[in-house]
Design an enzyme around this catalytic site. Structure first.
Site, short mmCIF file in Angstrom:
data_model
loop_
_atom_site.label_atom_id
_atom_site.label_comp_id
_atom_site.label_asym_id
_atom_site.label_seq_id
_atom_site.Cartn_x
_atom_site.Cartn_y
_atom_site.Cartn_z
N GLU A 24 -3.90 0.44 6.20
CA GLU A 24 -4.68 0.06 5.22
C GLU A 24 -5.88 1.05 5.16
O GLU A 24 -6.64 0.99 3.90
CB GLU A 24 -4.78 -1.58 4.95
CG GLU A 24 -3.89 -2.02 5.42
CD GLU A 24 -2.50 -3.27 4.46
OE1 GLU A 24 -2.85 -2.74 3.43
OE2 GLU A 24 -1.83 -3.25 4.89
N PHE A 41 4.02 -0.20 1.08
CA PHE A 41 2.71 -0.08 0.65
C PHE A 41 2.23 -1.81 -0.34
O PHE A 41 1.61 -2.55 -0.49
CB PHE A 41 2.28 0.63 -0.34
CG PHE A 41 3.21 1.70 -0.39
CD1 PHE A 41 2.79 2.43 0.41
CD2 PHE A 41 3.57 2.18 -1.67
CE1 PHE A 41 2.67 3.86 0.56
CE2 PHE A 41 3.90 3.77 -1.05
CZ PHE A 41 3.45 4.80 0.03
MO1 MOS Z 1 0.37 -4.27 3.46
S1 MOS Z 1 -0.28 -3.90 1.19
O1 MOS Z 1 0.25 -5.85 3.68
O2 MOS Z 1 1.99 -3.73 3.16
#
Ligand code: MOS
Length: 723
Positions: free
Chosen positions: A688, A246
């Site tokens: 995202e 993440f």
């Molecule tokens: Mo995402 S926050 O660019 O892994």
């Protein structure tokens, strides 16, 4: 039809069997003869200096090989990079691990104990005695913010949202007949992926191999090369599987340098796996942010003024800046918009991107403020958004490459049953529970970076596809297999896709939702290139025919294998179009009026995300983001102890995340969207956006259920009870 129309099919994960049988190897699972274990000693103070270290008891402890501290660690050059990678803060200086006695934050790595077993190392770490000269740390956001506004000049220039104004927002706000003036905050959040961060480092003379948890092997190599002052080609980074990240594994954290340093110093391969508690200080986090929103509108709800002033926390040694302001700048049509952004340096480790960085929090404040405006103007929240629909990007002054948001609103509202929503808050009840409906828009930029891939067709008619990409869970192995299978006209079972090794062709960061657009386009290009090569060899004048038998063709041209490498990179489409993925989220909440327990029985998410390569995996991304959004809205947050600058719930028992019982019915729809501009595959990225819009939809539903507005996330039962 071609034998293999694979793109668009809901293929199950090709790496699924390896993952569920334990055959997939994660960073901490790599072992080799002579491997020893490191356990880190963390600072007990948030600011000051180490005065003395007594390692004698640790050194005498069974199995302990070395105790490495700033007093005996090799000095590393930490050579500056010509250009900083986009995953690093663009101003300030990374923490130089074990290079001096200074302490910048609680939990900082200040020693590592190396032993034959991890248990021996952990015991040794307990025996290291440290004396500090403590200084008063800056641990209160409010106090730090009050000390003066801080403008992150350098960070702002590197692709982050600039302080910006169009029109005269303050004058328009002062003149507006309908206004909202409110401040929104959200907690400091931690990624808490299942896999803990780990590094295994092995030196062979002056060559280093790292098995690391990383979302970007190429940059990991570069970062370590600069820290150690050695050429990149002496380092290899291997990272075939990442157990969730993440954003936590975008940059190369101090423990990676520390592990490589320790391995060099003891002359043995070293494994360091952070503990869950150490993770809260060793790895960045979503920074606590306050946003002061002011919206002005005419009586029909048309925005005349929009002001977003944001303050986010950073460390004392780096300026971590986010795109918090982006949604305020571009999501709605408004002639007068002013945004600015300040950083508040504190004695914390440097924050970092966490799913939907900046945009998810900026959209939270904006979408809650829009909800407040809807009530203030007496207009349905969906209708309010339609009245302020941005037909172009008024910030960049560019047309959209595509924008299916209107359809997202209508499809989502229909699937949710939005028309059943009474306008008056606090009026829906069911079985003694307060019921509320809320909605929010979702948005995330579509980016793309240069990427390369190699395709090799073997004599048995199967294909290898290689690129130094990563797969932290979104299904890169599977989606890339699909792109290759379709482009090569092979069944997916005849394609072997491999990633996560610096020996493979260059790939960009596995972040920012760019992997499908970037690496997928490179895989497609490499597959086309190898087919052209084969076609030319075979003496064809045009392209290879469909259904070609590669094994037979290779025999005919007298080759054991044929390969091609291709690069795919963006052109100047970003100068011609503004590119975003959009969505709409609808939420229902049910609240027990006595216990104030908030439940989310259902969420509906509708997305306009360009082409969907694999609807099964795409849905999986979206429901994952929704679950994380429920966490953001109702559960997640570091409990910060200002006295010590420490996270009080730095574990998985007390840092609350949604569990099965918290996860309701999740409905995901993709509207048809064909975008010829974004990239050759026409994909817009889904990782995202999946978390964006969820928290404000839930917060808005809480208002609709109760008539009470809560502007600080997470919204917990105690907030309802005590207010
Ligand atoms: Mo995402 S926050 O660019 O892994």
């Amino acid at each position: 039809m071609s034998a293999t129309m694979v793109i668009g099919q809901g293929l199950s994960r090709v790496d699924g069997p390896a993952k569920v049988t334990g055959a997939a190897k994660y960073a901490a699972e790599f072992a080799m003869p002579g491997l020893v274990h490191g356990v880190i000693v963390s600072s007990a103070i948030a600011k000051g200096r180490i005065v003395s270290i007594d390692a004698s008891a640790a050194e005498a402890s069974p199995g302990v090989i070395a105790v490495i501290t700033h007093e005996n660690a090799a000095r590393l050059p930490y050579a500056p990079m010509k250009e900083r990678p986009p995953v690093d803060p663009q101003a300030g200086e990374q923490l130089h691990v074990l290079q001096g006695p200074e302490v910048f934050h609680s939990g900082q790595h200040i020693a590592v104990v190396i032993a034959e077993t991890r248990e021996q190392a952990a015991h040794g770490a307990d025996l290291v005695r440290i004396e500090y000269a403590e200084e008063p740390p800056q641990t209160s956001f409010g106090d730090a913010a009050a000390r003066g506004e801080y403008r992150p000049e350098t960070s702002q220039e590197k692709g982050k949202a600039k302080e910006d104004e169009r029109g005269d927002a303050d004058a328009a706000f002062a003149a507006a007949p309908v206004t909202v003036d409110a401040t929104y905050t959200h907690a400091r959040e931690h990624h808490n992926a299942m896999e803990l961060h780990a590094t295994v480092a092995a030196w062979d003379g002056d060559r280093l191999t790292l098995w690391d948890k990383t979302q970007w092997v190429d940059n990991d190599r570069k970062a370590v090369a600069h820290a150690f002052g050695i050429p990149e080609d002496r380092i290899r980074v291997i990272s075939p599987f990442v157990g969730g990240a993440f954003g936590s594994a975008l940059r190369t954290w101090p423990h990676v340098m520390l592990t490589a340093l320790a391995a060099k110093q003891v002359g043995r391969p070293v494994r360091v796996e952070l503990t869950r508690r150490q993770f809260y200080y060793a790895i960045g986090f979503r920074p606590y942010t306050e946003q002061h929103m002011r919206l002005g509108a005419d009586r029909d709800g048309r925005l005349t003024a929009l002001i977003n002033e944001a303050e986010g926390q950073t460390s004392t040694y780096e300026e971590y800046a986010e795109n918090t302001l982006q949604p305020s700048q571009m999501l709605y049509s408004c002639p007068n918009v002013r945004t600015n952004y300040r950083l508040v340096p504190m004695n914390v480790n440097t924050p970092c991107p966490m799913r939907g960085p900046g945009v998810v929090t900026g959209a939270y404040a904006l979408e809650c403020a829009m909800d407040e405006l809807a009530y203030a103007a007496g207009i349905d929240p969906v209708e309010l958004r339609l009245r302020n629909y941005a037909e172009t990007d008024e910030h960049k002054k560019l047309p959209w490459s595509s924008k299916g948001l209107r359809e997202c609103y209508s499809v989502g509202a229909e699937r949710f049953g939005w028309s059943r929503r009474p306008a008056q808050p606090g009026t829906m009840r069911d079985g003694g529970k307060l019921v509320g409906y809320g909605m929010a828009s979702a948005v995330y930029p579509t980016h793309r970076s240069a990427a390369t891939a190699l395709v090799r067709i073997l004599a048995d008619g199967t294909a290898d596809v290689l690129t130094a990409a990563s797969d932290m869970g979104p299904g890169t192995y599977t989606s890339m297999t699909q792109v290759a299978a379709e482009t090569l006209d092979l069944p997916p079972s005849k394609v072997r896709f491999a990633l996560g090794d610096t020996d493979m062709p260059m790939a960009p960061v596995h972040g920012g939702s760019i992997t499908m657009a970037s690496v997928g386009s490179a895989v497609q290009a490499a597959c086309r290139a190898v087919r052209e090569k084969l076609s030319a060899l075979a003496g064809n004048t045009g392209a290879l025919p469909g259904g070609v038998d590669y094994a037979e063709l290779l025999r005919r041209v007298g080759k054991d294998a044929i390969e091609a490498t291709a690069e795919s990179k963006p052109g100047d489409e970003t100068k011609q179009f503004s590119m975003y993925v959009f969505g709409a989220i609808f939420a229902e909440v049910r609240i027990d009026p006595d216990l104030c327990e908030i439940r989310v029985p259902r969420l509906v998410g509708t997305y306009a995300s360009g082409r969907i390569v694999n609807p099964k995996i795409a849905r999986s991304q979206c429901i994952g983001g929704m679950v994380q959004g429920i966490g953001m809205a109702l559960l997640e947050g570091a409990e910060w102890d200002e006295r010590f600058g420490r996270v009080m719930n730095g574990n998985l028992a007390e840092y609350l995340v949604p569990v099965n019982a918290d996860v309701p019915s999740l409905d995901v729809t993709f509207v048809d969207e064909h975008d010829p501009h974004v990239n050759p595959l026409g994909v817009k990225g889904l990782a995202e956006i999946a978390i964006v819009g969820v928290a404000p939809a839930i917060a808005n539903a809480v208002f609709h259920a109760t008539g009470r507005r809560f502007r600080d996330l997470p919204i917990r039962p105690e907030h309802l009870l005590l207010s």
